[in-house]
Design an enzyme around this catalytic site. Sequence first.
Site, mmCIF file in Angstrom:
data_model
loop_
_atom_site.group_PDB
_atom_site.id
_atom_site.type_symbol
_atom_site.label_atom_id
_atom_site.label_comp_id
_atom_site.label_asym_id
_atom_site.label_seq_id
_atom_site.Cartn_x
_atom_site.Cartn_y
_atom_site.Cartn_z
ATOM 1 N N ASP A 280 0.807 -1.213 0.000
ATOM 2 C CA ASP A 280 0.000 0.000 0.000
ATOM 3 C C ASP A 280 0.848 1.275 0.000
ATOM 4 O O ASP A 280 2.071 1.226 0.175
ATOM 5 C CB ASP A 280 -0.957 0.005 1.204
ATOM 6 N N ASN B 84 -7.397 -3.152 14.647
ATOM 7 C CA ASN B 84 -8.797 -3.473 14.318
ATOM 8 C C ASN B 84 -8.893 -4.673 13.372
ATOM 9 O O ASN B 84 -9.941 -4.936 12.806
ATOM 10 C CB ASN B 84 -9.489 -2.256 13.701
ATOM 11 N N GLU C 87 -9.777 -2.253 5.706
ATOM 12 C CA GLU C 87 -10.393 -1.990 7.001
ATOM 13 C C GLU C 87 -11.578 -2.934 7.203
ATOM 14 O O GLU C 87 -12.038 -3.564 6.244
ATOM 15 C CB GLU C 87 -10.856 -0.529 7.041
HETATM 16 C C1 F6R Z 1 1.530 -1.486 6.214
HETATM 17 C C2 F6R Z 1 0.159 -1.978 6.312
HETATM 18 C C3 F6R Z 1 -0.606 -2.001 7.594
HETATM 19 C C4 F6R Z 1 0.236 -2.310 8.828
HETATM 20 C C5 F6R Z 1 -0.625 -2.327 10.082
HETATM 21 C C6 F6R Z 1 0.192 -2.555 11.334
HETATM 22 O O1 F6R Z 1 2.013 -1.600 4.898
HETATM 23 O O2 F6R Z 1 -0.373 -2.357 5.324
HETATM 24 O O3 F6R Z 1 -1.638 -2.941 7.484
HETATM 25 O O4 F6R Z 1 0.849 -3.553 8.652
HETATM 26 O O5 F6R Z 1 -1.309 -1.115 10.197
HETATM 27 O O6 F6R Z 1 1.034 -1.461 11.513
HETATM 28 P P1 F6R Z 1 2.215 -1.454 12.607
HETATM 29 O O7 F6R Z 1 3.145 -2.529 12.203
HETATM 30 O O8 F6R Z 1 2.833 -0.094 12.496
HETATM 31 O O9 F6R Z 1 1.552 -1.712 13.909
#
Ligand code: F6R
Length: 240
Positions: free
Chosen positions: A67, A135, A142
């Site tokens: 992403d 979440n 999401e």
């Molecule tokens: C990042 C992504 C997100 C993160 C998730 C966890 O490329 O796609 O899904 O993997 O938000 O983020 P952290 O590792 O910062 O807790």
Amino acid sequence: MKVIITENYAEMSQKAAEIIIEIVKNNPNAVLGLATGSSPIGTYQNMIKDHQENGTSYKNVSSVNLDEYVSLTADHDQSYAYFMRTNLFDHIDIDQKNTNLPNGVASDLQAECDRYNKLLETLVPDVQVLGLGSNGHIGFNEPNTPFDAVTHPVKLTENTIKDNSRLFNSIDEVPRQALSMGIKNIMQAKSILMVVSGKNKAEAVKGMVQGKITPELPASVLQLHPFVTIVCDKDAASLL
Ligand code: F6R
């Protein structure tokens, strides 16, 4: 689903790096699906260390990232393109021409998503690295994103904006939109490697591993993939 529980973040990062390094050693032309965020930083550090000390080469490896934020240019220090260069690509011998992320400043975001989906038809990850949102999101899928979604523009939830604001000067600077691989793209990877740590992820880990498979918890879809390894520290695993 294989769940490996580690003592802490450092051990999680070491284990996850070993899995990726093994894949690259077995297939020097491997395609790596990569993620950003705090979770994989230690994994990338161990890959860099191994590259420097043992010479594992990424010369013929390609990568596709999950992403990118909409509206941040690749040189913005909070863009995921910048994150990948500084946390991994600049420190290994990967050819940066073979690294791919969605372009969050494309003038036509849907056309950019279409381009990325086409690219993912030819670059199928041997392993897709994932982090987990508190979440239950994977990529920026999401809660309540359909399981058949492909790369698409996403409006970030308040929860994710709040989680990610720790990396910006203020919450107002966090982009409200992103381009993200869809769940369908993620599920097409040949194998999946999730790294997850911390008590704040424990509820989501429990739902992902032991809960019902539902779009309300996007990561629960991983129960349907035949080759998933979850490397989590004992805090993240505390409700299992
Ligand atoms: C990042 C992504 C997100 C993160 C998730 C966890 O490329 O796609 O899904 O993997 O938000 O983020 P952290 O590792 O910062 O807790």
